[in-house]
Design a protein around this motif. Structure first.
Motif, PDB file in Angstrom:
ATOM      1  N   TYR A  48      13.285   8.325  34.603  1.00 36.97           N
ATOM      2  CA  TYR A  48      13.328   9.273  33.486  1.00 36.97           C
ATOM      3  C   TYR A  48      14.496   8.972  32.553  1.00 36.97           C
ATOM      4  N   LYS A  52      14.176   7.770  28.578  1.00 40.35           N
ATOM      5  CA  LYS A  52      14.780   8.587  27.524  1.00 40.35           C
ATOM      6  C   LYS A  52      15.853   7.801  26.766  1.00 40.35           C
ATOM      7  N   ASP A  87      19.104  15.614  33.778  1.00 40.99           N
ATOM      8  CA  ASP A  87      18.825  14.745  34.915  1.00 40.99           C
ATOM      9  C   ASP A  87      20.125  14.190  35.494  1.00 40.99           C
ATOM     10  N   VAL A 162       7.240   9.054  35.598  1.00 38.35           N
ATOM     11  CA  VAL A 162       8.219  10.129  35.427  1.00 38.35           C
ATOM     12  C   VAL A 162       7.983  11.241  36.442  1.00 38.35           C
TER      13      VAL A 162
END
Length: 374
Positions: A48, A52, A87, A162
């Protein structure tokens, strides 16, 4: 049990550090199981965070032509940065749950982020495998949750990577927190539900539980209607483009509403047999987290929506999410008071035992002195 040691029963120690432990305490040890869980939790963040970061750097990896993500502008960049930080918080939690300083962190500083993480990860951990199973069994041409509408949003593989990472992340982080909570607060949830003592605040706690369960009826009825095919309430584009994934997600949302109501009412009224106290606490934790945090996340996404009018959340949808957040907040408030009472009730007995030990030690010393004089 001691707050200065964290040892996995039956697992050989893999690492230990004496530098963080107070002088005179045994070395702090982390068992092999927790070491592995920590590595898994941190590694599961990489897909993830990597995607990003690539998107913020201008990459179009996994973003098809025509996706609204290509026109997100600065607002999307800020949102991507915020989710990367969220995260990253998982990494911090994994370290705190397996380091000596983590045992001295204020309770709310660990419990609140874990509760939020539970609320955001549990719907994905529950719904995504069911969605995959439904599709494998030929139950519709559903798309992964989040890929609604006729316009392409992300390449299908992105959701698998993800959400797969999220599921592993949730399992590893949840296991670490359960082990940590057992060490630090295990005495607060031991025993049977029927053995809980009455307290002066019991009427207020029951009133709060009834209010939370009543508020949960609003999202409960809404998700039930949507899960059974009703088109009343959701935005027109969503109502016209319902897939098997939509129905699975609504059914899962309804499940969490039921779990919340059952957990909070069991905890407040305690009219059961030999039911362990852990069950209603786990139900209330998971249900309230999903209601409050997932409802808040969807509300924020709806408020930030800048698409066509047909894609924007309706008033009914926003009210459902708002009441959902209220119900979850009431349940977690009740839980906070419950644990505060349990901790306060256990403190006098602990102090009494300590005083008795000190008295016995003083008596032993007096007897020893007397024997020496004689």
């Amino acid at each position: 049990m001691t707050a200065n040691r964290l040892i996995d029963t039956g697992a050989p120690p893999e690492e230990h550090t004496g530098t963080d432990a107070p002088p005179g305490d045994p070395p702090y040890r982390v068992g092999r199981a927790r070491s592995v869980l920590r590595v898994v939790a941190i590694a599961s963040c990489l897909p993830y965070v990597g995607l990003k970061t690539a998107w913020m750097a201008g990459s179009r990896l996994g973003i098809p032509d025509g996706s609204p993500l290509l026109d997100g502008g600065p607002a999307l960049a800020v949102a991507n940065g915020a989710t990367v930080l969220m995260d990253g918080a998982v990494v911090v939690l994994a370290l705190l749950l397996t380091r000596p300083r983590g045992l001295r962190v204020p309770a709310w500083l660990l419990v609140l982020p874990m509760w939020v993480a539970s609320g955001l990860l549990l719907p994905i951990m529950t719904a995504f495998p069911v969605q995959l199973a439904v599709r494998l069994l030929g139950g519709g041409d559903g798309r992964p949750v989040g890929e609604g509408g006729s316009e392409p949003f992300l390449d299908p593989w992105v959701f698998g990577v993800v959400y797969g990472g999220f599921i592993v992340q949730g399992l590893a982080l949840g296991a670490l927190f359960a082990l940590y909570a057992r060490e630090r607060w295990g005495d607060l949830w031991r025993g049977l539900l029927r053995d809980l003592p009455e307290s002066p605040t019991a009427p207020a706690l029951r009133a709060t539980a009834v209010a939370a369960a009543s508020a949960a009826l609003v999202p409960g009825v809404t998700h039930l209607l949507w899960a059974t095919g009703s088109t009343a309430g959701p935005e027109p584009a969503r109502a016209a483009d319902r897939t098997s994934d939509f129905y699975v997600l609504e059914a899962v949302s309804l499940l969490f509403v039921v779990v919340t109501a059952v957990g909070v009412l069991l905890l407040a009224f305690r009219r059961t047999g030999r039911l362990s106290l852990r069950l209603p606490l786990v139900l209330a934790w998971c249900g309230s987290a999903q209601l409050a945090c997932w409802g808040g996340w969807l509300s924020l996404a709806g408020l930030m929506s800048a698409g066509e009018a047909a894609d924007r959340p309706t008033a009914a949808t926003m009210v459902t999410y708002a009441v959902q957040m209220l119900a979850g907040a009431l349940v977690v408030t009740l839980g906070a008071y419950f644990f505060a009472e349990r901790a306060a009730a256990s403190a006098p007995s602990a102090h009494g035992a300590l005083d008795e030990s000190r008295g016995a030690l003083d008596e032993s010393r007096g007897a020893l002195d007397e024997s020496r004089r004689s």
